[in-house]
Design a protein around this motif. Structure first.
Motif, PDB file in Angstrom:
ATOM      1  N   ASP A  20       1.458  -7.588 -28.706  1.00 50.17           N
ATOM      2  CA  ASP A  20       1.289  -6.641 -27.609  1.00 50.17           C
ATOM      3  C   ASP A  20       2.625  -6.460 -26.883  1.00 50.17           C
ATOM      4  OD1 ASP A  20       1.609  -8.807 -25.811  1.00 50.17           O
ATOM      5  OD2 ASP A  20      -0.539  -9.055 -25.552  1.00 50.17           O
ATOM      6  N   ARG A  21       2.633  -5.624 -25.882  1.00 51.92           N
ATOM      7  CA  ARG A  21       3.900  -5.335 -25.202  1.00 51.92           C
ATOM      8  C   ARG A  21       4.493  -6.563 -24.550  1.00 51.92           C
ATOM      9  NH1 ARG A  21       2.070  -1.874 -19.887  1.00 51.92           N
ATOM     10  NH2 ARG A  21       0.463  -3.333 -19.264  1.00 51.92           N
ATOM     11  N   TRP A  22       3.668  -7.501 -24.113  1.00 50.63           N
ATOM     12  CA  TRP A  22       4.181  -8.717 -23.471  1.00 50.63           C
ATOM     13  C   TRP A  22       4.845  -9.622 -24.493  1.00 50.63           C
ATOM     14  CZ3 TRP A  22       4.801  -7.575 -18.786  1.00 50.63           C
ATOM     15  CH2 TRP A  22       3.904  -6.720 -18.158  1.00 50.63           C
ATOM     16  N   ASP A  23       4.301  -9.667 -25.697  1.00 50.29           N
ATOM     17  CA  ASP A  23       4.963 -10.405 -26.784  1.00 50.29           C
ATOM     18  C   ASP A  23       6.352  -9.820 -27.040  1.00 50.29           C
ATOM     19  OD1 ASP A  23       2.711 -12.067 -27.341  1.00 50.29           O
ATOM     20  OD2 ASP A  23       1.851 -10.510 -28.630  1.00 50.29           O
ATOM     21  N   LEU A  24       6.414  -8.499 -27.121  1.00 51.03           N
ATOM     22  CA  LEU A  24       7.676  -7.824 -27.441  1.00 51.03           C
ATOM     23  C   LEU A  24       8.690  -7.939 -26.302  1.00 51.03           C
ATOM     24  CD1 LEU A  24       6.222  -4.672 -29.227  1.00 51.03           C
ATOM     25  CD2 LEU A  24       7.121  -6.778 -30.265  1.00 51.03           C
ATOM     26  N   ILE A  25       8.225  -7.792 -25.071  1.00 55.38           N
ATOM     27  CA  ILE A  25       9.123  -7.945 -23.920  1.00 55.38           C
ATOM     28  C   ILE A  25       9.652  -9.377 -23.860  1.00 55.38           C
ATOM     29  CG2 ILE A  25       9.233  -7.994 -21.386  1.00 55.38           C
ATOM     30  CD1 ILE A  25       7.212  -5.605 -21.470  1.00 55.38           C
TER      31      ILE A  25
ATOM     32  N   TRP B 111       2.388 -11.135 -36.598  1.00 55.37           N
ATOM     33  CA  TRP B 111       2.027  -9.803 -37.055  1.00 55.37           C
ATOM     34  C   TRP B 111       1.895  -9.735 -38.572  1.00 55.37           C
ATOM     35  CZ3 TRP B 111       5.467  -4.917 -35.864  1.00 55.37           C
ATOM     36  CH2 TRP B 111       4.752  -3.765 -36.161  1.00 55.37           C
TER      37      TRP B 111
ATOM     38  N   LYS C 212      -1.439  -7.886 -34.257  1.00 58.04           N
ATOM     39  CA  LYS C 212      -0.358  -7.030 -33.774  1.00 58.04           C
ATOM     40  C   LYS C 212       0.135  -7.536 -32.415  1.00 58.04           C
ATOM     41  CE  LYS C 212       0.827  -2.244 -32.897  1.00 58.04           C
ATOM     42  NZ  LYS C 212       0.331  -0.877 -32.776  1.00 58.04           N
TER      43      LYS C 212
END
Length: 110
Positions: free
Chosen positions: A83-88, A75, A81
């Protein structure tokens, strides 16, 4: 000291690996390798500062910290940026790190 050692190790490892990436994939000068090697040496030294009885446990717990740092690099340094799968995925890895570092040790094995 452990959180700072892990954070420093993650930054040093990512910077060292990126130096090789820049040389081999981004057509940067081979001179990028010299600071990359120094950074990777710093990474290895920083992991020795972690207060743990076994190297393998130190390295395993570090893995989650590295993954979170790599997502931050994605990032902040590369402008992509997460995505939600990266963050999860990063959150799951940090949970694994916490289990490894803080799980009770009663002398029992698996």
């Amino acid at each position: 000291m452990t959180p700072l050692a892990y954070l420093g190790a993650a930054l040093a490892e990512i910077a060292g690996c990126f130096a090789f990436w820049a040389w081999l994939r981004l057509d940067k000068s081979p001179w990028w390798v010299a600071p990359g090697i120094a950074s990777l040496c710093l990474f290895a030294w920083l992991l020795t500062l972690v207060d743990a009885e076994h190297a393998g446990r130190t390295y395993a717990a570090y893995g989650g910290v590295y993954i979170v740092a790599a997502i931050a690099w994605l990032w902040l340094a590369e402008g992509a940026k997460p995505d939600r799968w990266d963050l999860i995925g990063a959150a799951v890895c940090l949970a694994g790190t916490a289990i490894i570092l803080f799980g009770p040790r009663g002398g029992q094995s698996v």
